[in-house]
Design a protein around this motif. Structure first.
Motif, PDB file in Angstrom:
ATOM      1  N   MET A  10       0.813  -1.215   0.000  1.00 36.94           N
ATOM      2  CA  MET A  10       0.000   0.000   0.000  1.00 36.94           C
ATOM      3  C   MET A  10       0.848   1.268   0.000  1.00 36.94           C
ATOM      4  O   MET A  10       0.864   2.032  -0.969  1.00 36.94           O
ATOM      5  CB  MET A  10      -0.955   0.020   1.198  1.00 36.94           C
ATOM      6  CG  MET A  10      -1.794   1.292   1.298  1.00 36.94           C
ATOM      7  SD  MET A  10      -3.114   1.196   2.529  1.00 36.94           S
ATOM      8  CE  MET A  10      -4.399   0.389   1.563  1.00 36.94           C
ATOM      9  N   ASP A  11       1.595   1.523   1.092  1.00 38.76           N
ATOM     10  CA  ASP A  11       2.380   2.755   1.207  1.00 38.76           C
ATOM     11  C   ASP A  11       3.479   2.791   0.155  1.00 38.76           C
ATOM     12  O   ASP A  11       4.307   1.878   0.071  1.00 38.76           O
ATOM     13  CB  ASP A  11       3.031   2.846   2.591  1.00 38.76           C
ATOM     14  CG  ASP A  11       2.020   2.949   3.714  1.00 38.76           C
ATOM     15  OD1 ASP A  11       1.032   3.674   3.548  1.00 38.76           O
ATOM     16  OD2 ASP A  11       2.219   2.300   4.755  1.00 38.76           O
ATOM     17  N   VAL A 108      -4.601  -5.967  -1.304  1.00 35.62           N
ATOM     18  CA  VAL A 108      -3.526  -5.223  -0.650  1.00 35.62           C
ATOM     19  C   VAL A 108      -2.955  -6.076   0.475  1.00 35.62           C
ATOM     20  O   VAL A 108      -3.706  -6.669   1.254  1.00 35.62           O
ATOM     21  CB  VAL A 108      -4.049  -3.895  -0.060  1.00 35.62           C
ATOM     22  CG1 VAL A 108      -2.960  -3.214   0.760  1.00 35.62           C
ATOM     23  CG2 VAL A 108      -4.534  -2.978  -1.160  1.00 35.62           C
ATOM     24  N   SER A 110      -0.207  -5.261   3.416  1.00 37.40           N
ATOM     25  CA  SER A 110       0.550  -4.124   3.938  1.00 37.40           C
ATOM     26  C   SER A 110       1.002  -4.359   5.372  1.00 37.40           C
ATOM     27  O   SER A 110       0.361  -5.102   6.127  1.00 37.40           O
ATOM     28  CB  SER A 110      -0.330  -2.867   3.887  1.00 37.40           C
ATOM     29  OG  SER A 110       0.298  -1.769   4.520  1.00 37.40           O
ATOM     30  N   THR A 117      -5.253  -0.123   7.136  1.00 44.97           N
ATOM     31  CA  THR A 117      -5.164  -0.667   5.780  1.00 44.97           C
ATOM     32  C   THR A 117      -6.548  -0.819   5.172  1.00 44.97           C
ATOM     33  O   THR A 117      -6.787  -0.429   4.020  1.00 44.97           O
ATOM     34  CB  THR A 117      -4.451  -2.029   5.803  1.00 44.97           C
ATOM     35  OG1 THR A 117      -3.147  -1.869   6.361  1.00 44.97           O
ATOM     36  CG2 THR A 117      -4.322  -2.605   4.404  1.00 44.97           C
ATOM     37  N   ALA A 121      -8.064   1.360   2.001  1.00 42.35           N
ATOM     38  CA  ALA A 121      -8.485   0.612   0.817  1.00 42.35           C
ATOM     39  C   ALA A 121      -9.946   0.905   0.487  1.00 42.35           C
ATOM     40  O   ALA A 121     -10.304   1.127  -0.676  1.00 42.35           O
ATOM     41  CB  ALA A 121      -8.273  -0.880   1.033  1.00 42.35           C
ATOM     42  N   ALA A 130      -8.202  -6.116   1.620  1.00 37.36           N
ATOM     43  CA  ALA A 130      -7.015  -5.528   2.240  1.00 37.36           C
ATOM     44  C   ALA A 130      -6.618  -6.325   3.472  1.00 37.36           C
ATOM     45  O   ALA A 130      -7.457  -6.652   4.318  1.00 37.36           O
ATOM     46  CB  ALA A 130      -7.284  -4.076   2.612  1.00 37.36           C
TER      47      ALA A 130
END
Length: 213
Positions: A10-11, A108, A110, A117, A121, A130
């Motif tokens: 994600m990041d 995702v 993460s 998260t 999302a 996520a």
């Protein structure tokens, strides 16, 4: 398409979250009267989850129960202020739309806290599954979250690829036995990714989509 499932960090991969993380870190530091951190410092601190972020950001004298209290303060503040400046990177919504149209499963994975998260999302990519860091699951580069996501999607590791922006993501893909597509627009950059062993590095969302096809 080459793959049945594509897992995204994600990041620094899907979302540019750095400004909001810097603000959250410095809010906590300011409240306690500790020295603030620069954007470039925080950029190097992220990637291993909130606990490691705060271990790196706080003065070394903050330990034990005091550290746990401050970590909770950070998580609570960031959860409430994580969409101030955060936004998808250029072209990412189009990539996800193209994959969805092609019937490719996406998710995702993460090291952000699981609640955050899922919040991000749902805000920016509605319907995208996520999986964030939880106390009962080791953080990346452990492959556990990757395997949990693949199990939920019903896809074997042999039919999936991981997309990320850091040395943590390079190691995560390696540990899970997945190929990796690394993106240079995130928090580390092309040189750091190459030094970490990334064989495929893309510079734009359009290039990423071509790699995934």
């Amino acid at each position: 398409m080459k793959y049945k499932a594509i897992l995204f960090d994600m990041d620094g991969t899907l979302l540019d979250t750095l400004a909001d993380m810097v603000s959250a870190v410095n809010h906590i530091l300011s409240v306690h009267g500790w020295p603030l951190r620069t954007t470039e410092e925080v950029r190097t601190f992220v990637g291993n989850g909130a606990r490691r972020l705060m271990e790196r950001a706080l003065p070394p004298t903050v330990t034990g129960e005091d550290f746990e209290t401050v970590l909770t303060e950070y998580r609570d503040w960031y959860q409430a202020h994580n969409c101030v400046d955060t936004a998808p990177y250029a072209g990412i919504p189009a990539v996800l739309a193209a994959l969805d149209a092609a019937g490719i499963k996406t998710a995702v994975v993460s090291n952000k806290p699981d609640a955050t998260t899922k919040t991000l999302a749902a805000r920016f990519f509605p319907g995208l599954p996520a999986f964030g860091q939880r106390d009962d699951v080791p953080p990346k580069p452990s492959p556990d979250l990757v395997f949990r996501a693949l199990d939920t999607l019903g896809v074997a590791a042999a039919d999936a690829i991981y997309v990320g922006d850091s040395e943590v993501d390079v190691a995560t893909a390696r540990n899970a036995g997945l190929p990796l597509a690394a993106v240079s627009w995130g928090f580390r950059g092309r040189q750091a990714l190459a030094e970490a062993g990334a064989a495929v590095i893309v510079d734009t969302a359009a290039e990423l989509l071509e790699v995934l096809r």
